[in-house]
Design an enzyme around this catalytic site. Structure first.
Site, PDB file in Angstrom:
ATOM      1  CG  HIS A  61      -2.158  -0.880   0.966  1.00  0.00           C
ATOM      2  ND1 HIS A  61      -3.223  -0.483   0.191  1.00  0.00           N
ATOM      3  CD2 HIS A  61      -2.449  -2.141   1.388  1.00  0.00           C
ATOM      4  CE1 HIS A  61      -4.129  -1.456   0.149  1.00  0.00           C
ATOM      5  NE2 HIS A  61      -3.684  -2.467   0.870  1.00  0.00           N
ATOM      6  CG  HIS A  63      -5.758  -6.713  -1.415  1.00  0.00           C
ATOM      7  ND1 HIS A  63      -5.170  -5.716  -2.153  1.00  0.00           N
ATOM      8  CD2 HIS A  63      -5.602  -6.346  -0.112  1.00  0.00           C
ATOM      9  CE1 HIS A  63      -4.685  -4.797  -1.342  1.00  0.00           C
ATOM     10  NE2 HIS A  63      -4.942  -5.144  -0.097  1.00  0.00           N
ATOM     11  CD  GLU A  85      -6.669   1.182  -3.380  1.00  0.00           C
ATOM     12  OE1 GLU A  85      -5.790   1.086  -2.515  1.00  0.00           O
ATOM     13  OE2 GLU A  85      -6.416   1.359  -4.581  1.00  0.00           O
ATOM     14  CG  HIS A 119     -10.059  -1.588   0.129  1.00  0.00           C
ATOM     15  ND1 HIS A 119      -9.082  -0.670   0.461  1.00  0.00           N
ATOM     16  CD2 HIS A 119      -9.655  -2.773   0.651  1.00  0.00           C
ATOM     17  CE1 HIS A 119      -8.127  -1.284   1.149  1.00  0.00           C
ATOM     18  NE2 HIS A 119      -8.452  -2.551   1.278  1.00  0.00           N
ATOM     19  CG  HIS A 168      -9.310  -7.954   1.412  1.00  0.00           C
ATOM     20  ND1 HIS A 168      -9.146  -7.126   0.329  1.00  0.00           N
ATOM     21  CD2 HIS A 168      -8.915  -7.238   2.493  1.00  0.00           C
ATOM     22  CE1 HIS A 168      -8.662  -5.968   0.722  1.00  0.00           C
ATOM     23  NE2 HIS A 168      -8.515  -6.008   2.038  1.00  0.00           N
TER      24      HIS A 168
END
Length: 674
Positions: free
Chosen positions: A219, A245, A350, A365, A405
């Site tokens: 990240h 992920h 995301e 996310h 996830h």
């Protein structure tokens, strides 16, 4: 991009100082030494003469011509500092806190906009003394990673720079006691939970500090806040978000199957969060990480995110998948029913600044991390600090991370399943025949003890001597092994060898069909090779996998070796460890079972001629590009990530009809403690 490590090079000794006030960066040894010193005891005042002098005497806005943006970034940060709007020192920092993230990026902007070496050096020293420690560390790590000057620099392991984020509070308390009593100690750290909790069986995976470093580093490499104005585009960032992920999720499922557990179920907004979590960790400043009880139901987080918003944004994303297009903010339609669609989908799920319509599709996310993390105190009644879900360093510790996830992974799968299966021509490689695949060495895993330094976990004092304090934790490892592939090629060709390890049976022992199993496959390696005409015997070591990285050297090792290198007495290969984005090499294999757990070893040899960098990649052995790309460059593989297993395979005969694809059954054995 060419300044940030200049920032870092302030902390060397006085004898080296003059050469640094130049347009050229210092050598790697000096840069490494400076990184070490800037991060050394980041919660305490600077302790190097040059750093202290710069921090005291530099005026950041005295000459705005020293900045590429004419001082806009530094003036903004100074104004916030002068108005006492910045987060105070000795306070927790979370990237998911909008204001705190903005502050960290203000410092990042200053570092990225400094023109000269001297300016960058002075800014680093000045702001380290004045901004929140967590914001400083984050900005510095991000700057090193994204600077051209960062090549070869090894960032110290975060579990030794900020050990409270990785270490149980019981061990931290023992370290403090050892310091106060001047008694050196090495303390065993247990995983959270108890034998009454079935999730304890797989805690070694989610709580592995090397896996935690991979997650936070990914990240940092691909931050959702990234703006291309910083110097380059993050190629296929949305697809990499999906793939990195997805691979964490399937690896977690393989560990569950290794421990007689069902694969993880997805999270549902209208159902209880079955698994609670007690992290047993404490912030250095700000109290304990919150605990979530079993069977908590989702509630709105006051003023931040509502459950209804999550459902609405999910519905809009699923509608886009069903319709085959994303609606951009300007009303145009972006086709996603193609190989590039997964990249756009990752951007909106995301979401990152690359999202074409963040207002409409939201940030599923990022918002999910917050709403899940705040369920211990959704209304702020107890003023609890952020949970483990609100830090990339700690998120995988919570079993609900993998449920979250899996939920998102199923959305991605819905998209992939909407695409047509590959044809035999698309997955074939005419003239190339994979005649044999095998493994040299037994696929065998074990647990071993790992020791890491806790000196940064306790405060230092001139009146109290340093004592050696460390923690030991059990971690998964495996014996080295080597793949051997026999490939016959009609002519010389550039090829990509793709290696997957796929669980063969579900938790009930029933064999997966090829279509059921292909989504559960772990990508083990992907590498480029030049095939000669005729027979080719290719051997590939597990340690060379493009999925993994070696253990980062300890902070003390980096300090010692950098100091020796500056003095001209070390040949330590810093570049070998310069990237920590990648699965730890020792965790390449899932745990398996004592009697041997069956996996399908699936291998596909595909055409690499269209890959722009195939010549260079044929010589590469350690670049962890599979899940982490290559900094500032295009992703090296022109095929979709997971190819050719990423789309439905209704009939395995289509896959196996091409001579370039094959699989064999292997077993992974677990032999217990080393």
């Amino acid at each position: 991009m060419k300044l940030v490590l200049a920032v870092l090079c302030l902390a060397v000794g006085a004898s080296a100082w003059p050469q640094w006030l130049s347009d050229s960066p210092p050598d790697l040894a000096h840069r490494q030494q400076t990184v070490n010193r800037l991060l050394y005891r980041s919660t305490e005042p600077l302790r190097f003469d040059e750093l202290e002098a710069a921090a005291a005497n530099f005026h950041p806005d005295a000459d705005t011509s020293l900045y590429k943006d004419d001082g806009v970034a530094v003036k903004r940060l100074l104004k916030e500092l002068e108005d006492h709007r910045l987060l105070e020192k000795h306070h927790w920092f979370s990237l998911f806190n909008t204001r705190q993230r903005e502050e960290a990026l203000m410092l990042f902007d200053v570092l990225m906009n400094s023109k000269t070496w001297e300016t960058a050096v002075n800014n680093a020293a000045y702001f380290r003394e004045r901004v929140n420690e967590g914001e400083f560390v984050y900005a510095l790590y991000a700057a090193v990673i994204h600077s051209d000057l960062g090549t070869g620099i090894v960032l110290p392991p975060l579990y030794e720079v900020t050990p409270h984020m990785f270490t149980n509070s019981e061990v931290i308390q023992k370290a403090y006691t050892a310091k106060m009593t001047q008694t050196p100690g090495k303390f065993s750290m247990e995983f959270t939970g108890s034998k009454k909790n079935s999730e304890q069986r797989v805690a070694y995976f989610g709580e592995d500090i090397g896996m935690n470093v991979h997650h936070v580093t990914w990240h940092l490499d691909f931050p959702f806040w990234w703006n291309d104005a910083y110097g380059y585009h993050l190629d296929r960032k949305g697809e990499l978000f999906f793939w990195a992920h997805h691979q964490l999720t399937v690896r977690f499922d393989a560990e569950r199957l290794s421990n007689n557990l069902d694969v993880v179920d997805e999270l549902y907004w209208d159902r209880p969060i079955k698994e609670g979590f007690a992290p047993h960790t404490t912030y250095r400043y700000g109290g304990e990480f919150p605990t979530r009880p079993d069977n908590a139901r989702f509630e709105d987080v006051d003023g931040i995110v509502r459950v209804r918003d999550m459902i609405i944004h999910e519905s809009r994303i699923r509608d886009a998948i069903a319709q085959g297009y994303i609606t951009a903010a300007d009303g145009t339609k972006i086709d996603i029913r193609n190989s590039e669609g997964i990249d756009h989908l990752g951007d909106i799920i995301e979401s990152s600044l690359y999202s074409p319509n963040a207002q409409y599709y939201g940030a599923l996310h990022n918002s999910a991390h917050v709403i899940l993390g705040r369920q211990a105190d959704p209304h702020g009644k107890f003023n609890l600090p952020p949970s483990v879900m609100e830090h990339f360093e700690t998120a995988t510790r919570d079993p609900a991370f993998f449920r979250l996830h899996k939920y998102m992974d199923n959305i991605f799968k819905e998209h992939k399943d909407s695409l047509p299966p590959y044809t035999a021509e698309e997955i074939g490689f005419p003239g190339v025949h994979l005649t044999s695949i095998g493994v040299e060495g037994k696929l065998e895993t074990f647990f071993e003890d790992f020791e890491f330094d806790l000196r940064m976990a306790v405060d230092s004092s001139e009146s109290v001597k340093e004592v050696a304090v460390s923690a030991t934790v059990s971690r998964l490892n495996h014996n080295d092994f080597t793949y051997e592939f026999d490939i016959k090629s009609d002519v010389a060709k550039h090829a990509v060898v793709r290696v997957f390890l796929c669980p063969r049976r579900d938790s009930n022992g029933i064999i997966y069909t090829f279509e059921e199993g292909r989504w559960n496959c772990i990508e083990m390696d992907k590498f480029w090779t030049k095939l000669s005409a005729g027979d080719n015997v290719i051997k590939r070591k597990s340690s060379d996998s493009s999925v993994t990285v070696p253990d980062v050297p300890s902070f003390q090792t980096l300090i010692t070796e950098a100091d020796k290198a500056v003095a001209g007495s070390s040949d330590f290969d810093f570049a070998h460890y310069a990237r920590s984005c990648g699965i730890p090499n020792r965790m390449l294999l899932p745990k398996g079972t004592e009697n041997g757990m069956e996996f399908a070893l699936v291998v596909s040899v595909t055409d690499g001629e269209s890959d722009e960098q195939h010549d260079a990649l044929e010589d590469a052995t350690t670049e962890s590009h599979t899940q982490c790309g290559i900094h500032g460059e295009k992703y090296p593989d022109h095929q979709p990530m997971g190819f050719p297993l990423d789309r439905p395979i209704p009939d395995e005969r289509v896959f196996l009809s091409s001579d370039n694809n094959a699989y064999t059954i292997v077993k992974v054995y677990f032999k217990g403690e080393h």
